[in-house]
Design a protein around this motif. Structure first.
Motif: not given
Length: 422
Positions: A93-103
């Motif tokens: 869902l964040a593909g084109k937002t430039g936002l990133h996550s990690c687990s």
């Protein structure tokens, strides 16, 4: 009604369309407007209702503004599988937002997690135990958190994570937006929600009633004949993708092994497995290498597999909420599914409660020429078979020594059930 009504950032609108999301689910319709306004929220909804997108999309909208490469959102979850599932959904869902996550979770090296965080992520999805390790090692900075989310809060309580959560809260800014999502609401979770949330709204979406797309069937059987019955049903019925629930991790492992020896493509998911073993089991199940997955309730919280045709309650759960949560793994996305439940002489009361929730009697079925073992004793509510006969018989006398032995076994069983799956 569609996602355009929420007025998301254009980058989010694009990813939502690319993900194939068209019509928002009830939990999304009721939650997203409040969350976009920055309100705290308590959400009660069962598996398969779209909870993840309900909290991820507003979080992405909020994080579009402000500096990047700082941890701004923290999502706490009880299992490694669920942490990975949420992380994957965020990536989608964040593909084109430039936002990133990690687990972040245990069972794997902390080094890779530290490297990922240092590369600059805005969202962290974490299991409480490993997150506390990072906090104590000063390898994570939570001072910039703007959004705190607790997902599957009831399972956090079951796993004994509430003390860890309260310790984590001391490291998170008090001024923040908070959300708590849960399938059930025991008193302890309600008290925690009251501590975490401020002037919150509550959203509740059929958190007890199973989906109408699921057919429910009961099979009356003696405990010792359950495995034989399961093998028979798997042979006779068209069960393309089946999720089997047991009460304990040891039983899940042993049952999967027995099914494998009988020629079925079965694997298990339970707490004694290493992270690599769990990953191989889940990936094998998703890819079709295995079409039968035997799991415990807690381990199954991270399963997100579309098209599960059948759920089998090898051991019946203790609550209606748990029954709903299990059976909700099938009959999703407007597809139909079947839930088979094996009932013994001890299960009459919970079946009555489930049937009251469903608003109807559950269909009883039998397998021709199968030896089901001892019938239901008269001291318990009768479980009728398809022909309408109850088949009650009188119990044979049991010696004092045998009664003691059974009591001991029950005590041991209860201890095993209460053990948290790490």
């Amino acid at each position: 009604m569609n996602f355009e009504q929420f007025n998301f950032h254009p980058a989010i609108v694009t990813t939502v369309k690319d993900a194939g999301y068209t019509v928002p689910t009830p939990i999304q319709v009721q939650s997203i407007p409040h969350l976009l306004q920055g309100k705290d929220l308590l959400g009660l909804a069962q598996t398969g209702t779209g909870k993840t997108a309900a909290f991820v999309l507003p979080t992405l909208q909020r994080l579009q503004q402000g500096p990047r490469k700082q941890i701004k959102a923290l999502i706490l979850t009880p299992t490694r599988e669920l942490a990975e599932q949420i992380h994957e959904n965020i990536a989608l869902l964040a593909g084109k937002t430039g936002l990133h996550s990690c687990s972040i979770y245990g069972g794997v090296s902390k080094v890779g997690q530290i490297k990922k965080m240092n590369s600059g992520v805005e969202i962290v999805v974490a299991c409480p135990g490993r997150l506390l390790d990072h906090i104590n090692s000063k390898t994570i900075d939570l001072s910039n958190i703007e959004v705190l989310i607790l997902d599957e809060a009831d399972q956090m309580f079951d796993k004994g994570f509430l003390p860890d959560i309260r310790r984590i809260l001391k490291h998170v800014p008090k001024k923040r937006q908070s959300m708590v999502f849960s399938a059930t609401m025991p008193g302890e979770i309600r008290h925690l929600a009251e501590d975490i949330l401020s002037d919150h709204v509550t959203v509740q979406v059929d958190h007890e009633k199973p989906a109408a797309t699921i057919s429910h069937v009961l099979f009356q059987v003696n405990q010792s004949r359950k495995t034989a019955l399961l093998k028979n049903i798997l042979h006779e019925k068209d069960m393309s993708t089946t999720l089997v629930f047991t009460r304990t991790k040891h039983k899940a492992k042993n049952l999967a092994r027995q099914l494998g020896k009988a020629g079925f493509r079965a694997t298990s998911l339970q707490g004694n497995m290493s992270q690599n073993q769990r990953k191989l089991a889940m990936e094998g199940f998703k890819a079709g290498k295995f079409n039968i997955l035997v799991a415990t309730d807690i381990a199954a919280r991270g399963i997100d597999v579309s098209g599960i045709s059948h759920v089998v309650n090898y051991d019946i759960p203790d609550t209606v909420e748990a029954y709903t949560h299990r059976t909700g793994r099938t009959g999703r996305a407007e597809k139909t599914g079947e839930a088979f439940t094996f009932v013994t002489s001890e299960d009459g009361k919970i079946i009555q409660v489930v049937e009251r929730t469903l608003g109807k009697k559950i269909r009883r079925e039998t397998v021709a020429d199968f030896d089901y073992g001892k019938e239901v004793p008269s001291s318990h509510p009768a479980v009728r078979n398809k022909s309408g006969r109850t088949g009650n018989t009188r119990r044979k006398p049991v010696s004092a020594q045998k009664r003691k032995s059974k009591s001991d076994r029950r005590s041991s069983f209860d201890r095993n059930r209460s053990t948290a799956v790490k």
